[in-house]
Design a protein around this motif. Structure first.
Motif, PDB file in Angstrom:
ATOM      1  N   SER A  61      36.265  37.461  41.712  1.00 41.42           N
ATOM      2  CA  SER A  61      37.435  38.338  40.879  1.00 41.42           C
ATOM      3  C   SER A  61      37.758  39.716  41.658  1.00 41.42           C
ATOM      4  CB  SER A  61      36.834  38.736  39.954  1.00 41.42           C
ATOM      5  OG  SER A  61      35.677  39.281  40.080  1.00 41.42           O
ATOM      6  N   CYS A  62      38.670  39.936  41.127  1.00 44.26           N
ATOM      7  CA  CYS A  62      39.337  41.045  41.682  1.00 44.26           C
ATOM      8  C   CYS A  62      38.622  42.881  40.793  1.00 44.26           C
ATOM      9  CB  CYS A  62      41.045  41.419  41.105  1.00 44.26           C
ATOM     10  SG  CYS A  62      42.075  42.714  41.635  1.00 44.26           S
ATOM     11  N   LYS A  63      38.824  43.475  41.906  1.00 47.00           N
ATOM     12  CA  LYS A  63      37.960  44.547  42.402  1.00 47.00           C
ATOM     13  C   LYS A  63      38.973  45.675  41.429  1.00 47.00           C
ATOM     14  CE  LYS A  63      34.971  44.497  45.995  1.00 47.00           C
ATOM     15  NZ  LYS A  63      35.099  45.750  47.213  1.00 47.00           N
ATOM     16  N   GLU A  64      40.444  45.198  41.111  1.00 44.83           N
ATOM     17  CA  GLU A  64      41.083  45.835  39.882  1.00 44.83           C
ATOM     18  C   GLU A  64      41.559  46.121  38.340  1.00 44.83           C
ATOM     19  OE1 GLU A  64      41.213  49.275  42.423  1.00 44.83           O
ATOM     20  OE2 GLU A  64      43.341  49.210  40.511  1.00 44.83           O
ATOM     21  N   CYS A  65      41.633  45.031  38.768  1.00 45.93           N
ATOM     22  CA  CYS A  65      41.887  43.643  37.249  1.00 45.93           C
ATOM     23  C   CYS A  65      41.327  42.604  36.801  1.00 45.93           C
ATOM     24  CB  CYS A  65      43.551  43.488  37.493  1.00 45.93           C
ATOM     25  SG  CYS A  65      43.800  41.655  38.878  1.00 45.93           S
ATOM     26  N   ASN A  66      40.314  42.297  37.841  1.00 43.58           N
ATOM     27  CA  ASN A  66      39.228  40.924  37.464  1.00 43.58           C
ATOM     28  C   ASN A  66      40.207  40.063  37.737  1.00 43.58           C
ATOM     29  OD1 ASN A  66      36.941  42.814  37.575  1.00 43.58           O
ATOM     30  ND2 ASN A  66      37.015  43.510  35.855  1.00 43.58           N
TER      31      ASN A  66
ATOM     32  N   THR B 224      45.757  39.754  49.048  1.00 43.12           N
ATOM     33  CA  THR B 224      46.398  41.044  48.456  1.00 43.12           C
ATOM     34  C   THR B 224      45.826  39.955  47.182  1.00 43.12           C
ATOM     35  OG1 THR B 224      48.600  40.314  48.405  1.00 43.12           O
ATOM     36  CG2 THR B 224      47.715  42.304  50.005  1.00 43.12           C
ATOM     37  N   CYS B 225      45.809  40.662  45.849  1.00 47.58           N
ATOM     38  CA  CYS B 225      45.556  39.770  44.833  1.00 47.58           C
ATOM     39  C   CYS B 225      46.826  40.038  44.246  1.00 47.58           C
ATOM     40  CB  CYS B 225      44.911  40.774  43.762  1.00 47.58           C
ATOM     41  SG  CYS B 225      44.652  40.816  41.850  1.00 47.58           S
ATOM     42  N   PRO B 226      47.679  38.432  43.681  1.00 47.07           N
ATOM     43  CA  PRO B 226      48.426  38.039  43.312  1.00 47.07           C
ATOM     44  C   PRO B 226      48.560  38.743  41.542  1.00 47.07           C
ATOM     45  CG  PRO B 226      46.989  36.386  43.186  1.00 47.07           C
ATOM     46  CD  PRO B 226      46.152  37.132  43.268  1.00 47.07           C
ATOM     47  N   ASN B 227      48.258  39.613  41.468  1.00 44.45           N
ATOM     48  CA  ASN B 227      47.402  39.697  40.011  1.00 44.45           C
ATOM     49  C   ASN B 227      48.306  41.500  40.082  1.00 44.45           C
ATOM     50  OD1 ASN B 227      48.009  39.670  36.967  1.00 44.45           O
ATOM     51  ND2 ASN B 227      45.918  41.128  36.761  1.00 44.45           N
ATOM     52  N   CYS B 228      47.872  41.881  40.525  1.00 42.06           N
ATOM     53  CA  CYS B 228      47.959  43.825  41.131  1.00 42.06           C
ATOM     54  C   CYS B 228      48.664  44.007  41.905  1.00 42.06           C
ATOM     55  CB  CYS B 228      46.440  44.069  40.129  1.00 42.06           C
ATOM     56  SG  CYS B 228      45.631  44.100  41.117  1.00 42.06           S
ATOM     57  N   GLY B 229      48.567  43.449  43.310  1.00 41.25           N
ATOM     58  CA  GLY B 229      48.603  43.398  44.895  1.00 41.25           C
ATOM     59  C   GLY B 229      47.542  44.886  45.125  1.00 41.25           C
ATOM     60  N   TYR B 230      46.595  44.914  44.788  1.00 43.73           N
ATOM     61  CA  TYR B 230      45.144  45.232  45.321  1.00 43.73           C
ATOM     62  C   TYR B 230      45.127  44.381  46.650  1.00 43.73           C
ATOM     63  CZ  TYR B 230      40.216  47.411  45.393  1.00 43.73           C
ATOM     64  OH  TYR B 230      39.947  48.350  46.564  1.00 43.73           O
ATOM     65  N   PRO B 231      44.701  45.559  47.877  1.00 45.96           N
ATOM     66  CA  PRO B 231      44.562  44.673  49.234  1.00 45.96           C
ATOM     67  C   PRO B 231      42.931  43.952  49.395  1.00 45.96           C
ATOM     68  CG  PRO B 231      44.414  46.703  49.615  1.00 45.96           C
ATOM     69  CD  PRO B 231      45.281  46.859  48.256  1.00 45.96           C
TER      70      PRO B 231
HETATM   71 ZN   LIG Z   1      43.838  42.528  40.966  1.00 49.96          ZN
END
Ligand SMILES: [Zn+2]
Length: 61
Positions: free
Chosen positions: A4-9, A18-25
């Motif tokens: 799970s993404c640290k930024e948007c879960n 990178t996260c495809p949802n928010c682009g978090y590296p």
């Molecule tokens: Zn994300």
């Protein structure tokens, strides 16, 4: 494997850069950067080597 993404879960693959949802590296250390740094250090050592030779040659003349 999904993480799970640290930024948007958002559930993303751990192989993604990178996260495809928010682009978090997800991967900050890239092998290209590492090799570039190694090349820089190598050239630095070569530069020092040439500088020492230059000093030795100057002493003799
Ligand atoms: Zn994300």
């Amino acid at each position: 494997m999904l993480i799970s993404c640290k930024e948007c879960n958002h559930k993303i693959s751990d192989k993604a850069n990178t996260c495809p949802n928010c682009g978090y590296p997800l991967r900050r250390i890239k092998p290209a950067v590492k090799s570039k740094e190694g090349l820089f250090l190598k050239s630095m050592n070569f530069g020092c080597f040439l500088f020492i030779i230059f000093l030795i040659l100057r002493k003799h003349t």
